[in-house]
Design an enzyme around this catalytic site. Structure first.
Site, mmCIF file in Angstrom:
data_model
loop_
_atom_site.group_PDB
_atom_site.id
_atom_site.type_symbol
_atom_site.label_atom_id
_atom_site.label_comp_id
_atom_site.label_asym_id
_atom_site.label_seq_id
_atom_site.Cartn_x
_atom_site.Cartn_y
_atom_site.Cartn_z
ATOM 1 N N GLY A 46 11.282 17.361 -10.163
ATOM 2 C CA GLY A 46 9.995 17.468 -10.846
ATOM 3 C C GLY A 46 9.788 18.868 -11.370
ATOM 4 N N GLN A 51 5.087 26.026 -14.220
ATOM 5 C CA GLN A 51 6.361 26.594 -13.769
ATOM 6 C C GLN A 51 7.192 27.181 -14.901
ATOM 7 O OE1 GLN A 51 7.379 22.964 -11.218
ATOM 8 N NE2 GLN A 51 8.267 24.677 -10.082
ATOM 9 N N CYS A 93 10.745 23.845 -3.858
ATOM 10 C CA CYS A 93 10.109 24.015 -5.163
ATOM 11 C C CYS A 93 10.996 24.933 -5.999
ATOM 12 C CB CYS A 93 8.733 24.639 -4.981
ATOM 13 S SG CYS A 93 7.872 24.920 -6.528
ATOM 14 N N LEU A 94 11.189 24.573 -7.269
ATOM 15 C CA LEU A 94 12.034 25.393 -8.137
ATOM 16 C C LEU A 94 11.464 26.806 -8.316
ATOM 17 C CD1 LEU A 94 12.939 22.778 -10.913
ATOM 18 C CD2 LEU A 94 14.381 23.543 -9.000
ATOM 19 N N HIS A 135 3.227 16.742 -5.155
ATOM 20 C CA HIS A 135 3.692 18.128 -5.336
ATOM 21 C C HIS A 135 3.430 18.606 -6.771
ATOM 22 C CE1 HIS A 135 6.807 21.405 -4.525
ATOM 23 N NE2 HIS A 135 6.689 21.458 -5.836
ATOM 24 N N GLU A 136 3.750 17.743 -7.752
ATOM 25 C CA GLU A 136 3.600 18.150 -9.158
ATOM 26 C C GLU A 136 2.136 18.217 -9.577
ATOM 27 O OE1 GLU A 136 6.033 19.562 -10.468
ATOM 28 O OE2 GLU A 136 7.446 18.831 -8.973
ATOM 29 N N HIS A 139 0.695 21.442 -8.352
ATOM 30 C CA HIS A 139 1.035 22.553 -9.252
ATOM 31 C C HIS A 139 -0.031 22.742 -10.335
ATOM 32 C CE1 HIS A 139 4.850 24.405 -8.325
ATOM 33 N NE2 HIS A 139 5.465 23.241 -8.183
HETATM 34 NI NI NI Z 1 7.266 22.843 -7.222
#
Ligand code: NI
Length: 171
Positions: A46, A51, A93-94, A135-136, A139
């Site tokens: 995701g 991000q 998380c990226l 999670h997304e 964000h």
């Molecule tokens: Ni994340």
């Protein structure tokens, strides 16, 4: 085009994103294409627009990581309309690479959102998909998975990241 993924410490990640009001535009289609490309390049499941440094309420999710076209989900201005049960599992998380911790979330969610054409869409997710949706969407509200950890654990991660920042290994 693969965009740069911003890391923990950047204020955009902890800012509530702005709703998207224009749909089906070349800009929006281009942005979504870039988000897919960026997410797959980073091998994530995701990615949320903040991000890549854009404070917009848009996320992409693919729990199959490119294996199944039908698993690709684009959610714009999403909201969780139903939450059921709970699950605890490792999450990363990226924007916080190298850190994974157990996070407790709803086991099942229903999300109402808009697609790239502005049409209302609904997704029901369980387990991994439910986790990714939560999670997304977090964000887009400026919330990172570390916010769901204990203060102790969160501070420990912050300290480690601060060290990496000082060493120039966090950008
Ligand atoms: Ni994340």
């Amino acid at each position: 085009m693969v965009r740069n993924i911003v890391k923990y410490g950047d204020v955009v990640l902890e800012t509530s994103a702005e709703p998207i009001t224009e749909f089906d535009t070349p800009e929006l289609h281009g942005l979504i294409a870039d988000m897919w490309e960026t997410m797959y390049a980073a091998k994530g499941v995701g990615l949320a627009a903040p991000q890549i440094g854009l404070s917009k309420r848009l996320s992409v999710i693919d729990t199959s990581v490119g294996e199944r076209e039908e698993d690709k989900i684009v959610i714009i201005n999403p909201e969780i309309v139903l939450k059921e049960g709970s699950q605890t599992g490792e999450e990363g998380c990226l924007s916080i690479p190298g850190f994974r911790e157990p996070v407790t979330r709803a086991h099942k969610v229903r999300v109402r959102a808009q697609n790239e054409k502005g049409e209302t869409v609904e997704y029901d997710g369980e387990e991994l998909l439910a986790r990714a949706l939560q999670h997304e969407i977090d964000h887009l509200n400026g919330i990172l998975f570390v916010s769901h950890l204990s203060t102790l654990k969160r501070d420990m991660i912050r300290r480690k990241i601060r060290k990496l920042q000082k060493a120039g290994e966090w950008k």
